[in-house]
Design a protein around this motif. Structure first.
Motif, PDB file in Angstrom:
ATOM      1  N   ARG A  13     -21.786  -8.735  38.208  1.00  0.00           N
ATOM      2  CA  ARG A  13     -21.978  -8.754  36.769  1.00  0.00           C
ATOM      3  C   ARG A  13     -22.590 -10.065  36.273  1.00  0.00           C
ATOM      4  O   ARG A  13     -22.854 -10.216  35.090  1.00  0.00           O
ATOM      5  CB  ARG A  13     -20.642  -8.513  36.061  1.00  0.00           C
ATOM      6  CG  ARG A  13     -20.143  -7.080  36.211  1.00  0.00           C
ATOM      7  CD  ARG A  13     -18.866  -6.850  35.447  1.00  0.00           C
ATOM      8  NE  ARG A  13     -17.774  -7.668  35.963  1.00  0.00           N
ATOM      9  CZ  ARG A  13     -16.536  -7.629  35.490  1.00  0.00           C
ATOM     10  NH1 ARG A  13     -16.236  -6.815  34.499  1.00  0.00           N
ATOM     11  NH2 ARG A  13     -15.603  -8.386  36.006  1.00  0.00           N
ATOM     12  N   HIS A  18     -25.795 -13.245  30.732  1.00  0.00           N
ATOM     13  CA  HIS A  18     -24.523 -13.962  30.643  1.00  0.00           C
ATOM     14  C   HIS A  18     -24.770 -15.456  30.490  1.00  0.00           C
ATOM     15  O   HIS A  18     -24.163 -16.127  29.643  1.00  0.00           O
ATOM     16  CB  HIS A  18     -23.694 -13.737  31.918  1.00  0.00           C
ATOM     17  CG  HIS A  18     -23.118 -12.366  32.033  1.00  0.00           C
ATOM     18  ND1 HIS A  18     -22.983 -11.732  33.243  1.00  0.00           N
ATOM     19  CD2 HIS A  18     -22.624 -11.518  31.107  1.00  0.00           C
ATOM     20  CE1 HIS A  18     -22.432 -10.546  33.058  1.00  0.00           C
ATOM     21  NE2 HIS A  18     -22.209 -10.387  31.774  1.00  0.00           N
ATOM     22  N   GLN A  48     -19.400 -10.758  26.462  1.00  0.00           N
ATOM     23  CA  GLN A  48     -20.147 -11.196  27.640  1.00  0.00           C
ATOM     24  C   GLN A  48     -19.574 -12.488  28.216  1.00  0.00           C
ATOM     25  O   GLN A  48     -19.551 -12.672  29.438  1.00  0.00           O
ATOM     26  CB  GLN A  48     -21.629 -11.377  27.284  1.00  0.00           C
ATOM     27  CG  GLN A  48     -22.328 -10.094  26.873  1.00  0.00           C
ATOM     28  CD  GLN A  48     -22.310  -9.048  27.988  1.00  0.00           C
ATOM     29  OE1 GLN A  48     -22.677  -9.321  29.113  1.00  0.00           O
ATOM     30  NE2 GLN A  48     -21.881  -7.841  27.646  1.00  0.00           N
ATOM     31  N   LEU A  51     -16.562 -11.634  30.296  1.00  0.00           N
ATOM     32  CA  LEU A  51     -16.950 -11.127  31.617  1.00  0.00           C
ATOM     33  C   LEU A  51     -17.388 -12.261  32.539  1.00  0.00           C
ATOM     34  O   LEU A  51     -17.057 -12.272  33.728  1.00  0.00           O
ATOM     35  CB  LEU A  51     -18.085 -10.106  31.471  1.00  0.00           C
ATOM     36  CG  LEU A  51     -17.726  -8.764  30.829  1.00  0.00           C
ATOM     37  CD1 LEU A  51     -18.984  -7.919  30.672  1.00  0.00           C
ATOM     38  CD2 LEU A  51     -16.697  -8.025  31.671  1.00  0.00           C
ATOM     39  N   ASP A  55     -15.712 -13.388  36.081  1.00  0.00           N
ATOM     40  CA  ASP A  55     -16.470 -13.502  37.331  1.00  0.00           C
ATOM     41  C   ASP A  55     -16.270 -14.865  37.989  1.00  0.00           C
ATOM     42  O   ASP A  55     -16.142 -14.971  39.205  1.00  0.00           O
ATOM     43  CB  ASP A  55     -17.964 -13.287  37.071  1.00  0.00           C
ATOM     44  CG  ASP A  55     -18.326 -11.809  36.996  1.00  0.00           C
ATOM     45  OD1 ASP A  55     -17.552 -10.989  37.506  1.00  0.00           O
ATOM     46  OD2 ASP A  55     -19.380 -11.484  36.418  1.00  0.00           O
TER      47      ASP A  55
END
Length: 315
Positions: A13, A18, A48, A51, A55
């Motif tokens: 992702r 990002h 975003q 996320l 990650d």
């Protein structure tokens, strides 16, 4: 080459979008302001960023008043983000101009206390003789630059002192040359009836801070040995700012005799005297004993041709 070891194994992702959102929020310290700049909703950016943090496995921001500030992990991620964008821009440029036209990079760290004119005189011949060379300079404090040198994000560091003892970094000092220190001042500050260095007795002097240059300690010791009682009228991290204050007559200041003519011309000052026993030495610090980068090798070999003195190498 960007070291991606700080990222988690689950990378599916992580993408440019990002990183763009993260970079914009970091720049503006606000999700709302970033949303306005990017013409998207704050909710999109917040989602975003969440996320991205999942990650990476780290929080990148924390609240600071009505805005946001980077965490320690955020500062690290921002540095990598800049590298990624720079490499992306370079990729586009190379593809547009042709793969064979990609310039060779020379990434130089410059200790912020090093006189900029000396830096230019050292680097200019290398760039002039290297054709398709792309010079990337970063000015910072010694410890920060040596950390980047150790992980090969820099090709060399130019400094006014060798690598500090006790640092757990495998680097090597290459002496480029040395110059006696000279003292400068506006003509109205120099008492022609006094001999050198008695002109400094009771006079205002401008010094680098103890964190920006080892020369401060050497100067203070020299004052003591000479029995001179001076008045420290200013302390500066930035050597150019120090000289600017000296040019306005706020005090005597010191710089390598090697650049005396340039200092006098640029700042409207005169040489009050020279201190032969007090030398400033200039170094190229590299991460490997054997220099493989052609431009770095040329710099160390031609340093004496730039007007500096004896060239040496030491571990």
């Amino acid at each position: 080459m960007v070291d991606t070891s700080i990222f988690s194994n689950d990378m599916h992702r992580l993408n440019y979008k990002h990183l763009q959102y993260f970079y914009t929020v970091a720049d503006l310290s606000s999700i709302q302001a970033a949303a306005e700049r990017l013409s998207i909703t704050p909710q999109t950016i917040s989602g975003q960023l969440k996320l991205l943090e999942e990650d990476l496995g780290e929080a990148l921001f924390r609240k600071a008043g009505r805005g946001l500030e980077l965490t320690d992990a955020g500062h690290v991620a921002l540095e990598y983000c800049r590298d990624i964008f720079r490499l992306g821009d370079e990729l586009q440029e190379v593809m547009q101009q042709g793969v064979s036209s990609r310039p060779v990079e020379l990434r130089v760290g410059i200790v912020d206390a090093l006189p900029k004119s000396i830096t230019h005189q050292l680097l200019a011949p290398v760039i002039r003789n290297s054709g398709n060379m792309k010079l990337i300079c970063r000015e910072e404090q010694m410890t920060t630059l040596l950390g980047e040198l150790a992980v090969h994000r820099l090709d060399l560091v130019l400094a006014d002192s060798p690598m500090p003892a006790g640092m757990n970094i495998r680097c090597f000092n290459h002496e480029l040359g040395r110059s006696p220190m000279a003292c400068f001042a506006r003509p109205n500050l120099i008492d022609k009836n006094q001999t050198w260095p008695q002109q400094l007795e009771g006079a205002p002097v401008l010094l680098p801070t103890d964190t920006s240059s080892s020369m401060r300690t050497n100067l203070l010791s020299w004052f003591q040995r000479r029995g001179l009682s001076v008045r420290i009228a200013g302390e500066f991290d930035d050597s150019a700012l120090l000289k600017a204050f000296g040019s306005e007559g706020h005090g005597f200041f010191f710089a390598p005799e090697f650049i005396a003519e340039e200092v006098c011309t640029r700042y409207g000052v005169e040489v009050a005297g020279v201190i032969p026993e007090l030398e400033q030495t200039f170094y190229a610090i590299v991460a490997e004993r054997r220099i493989t980068h052609s431009a770095v090798r040329e710099l160390t070999e031609q340093a004496s041709d730039a007007g500096l003195l004896n060239k040496k190498s030491s571990p």
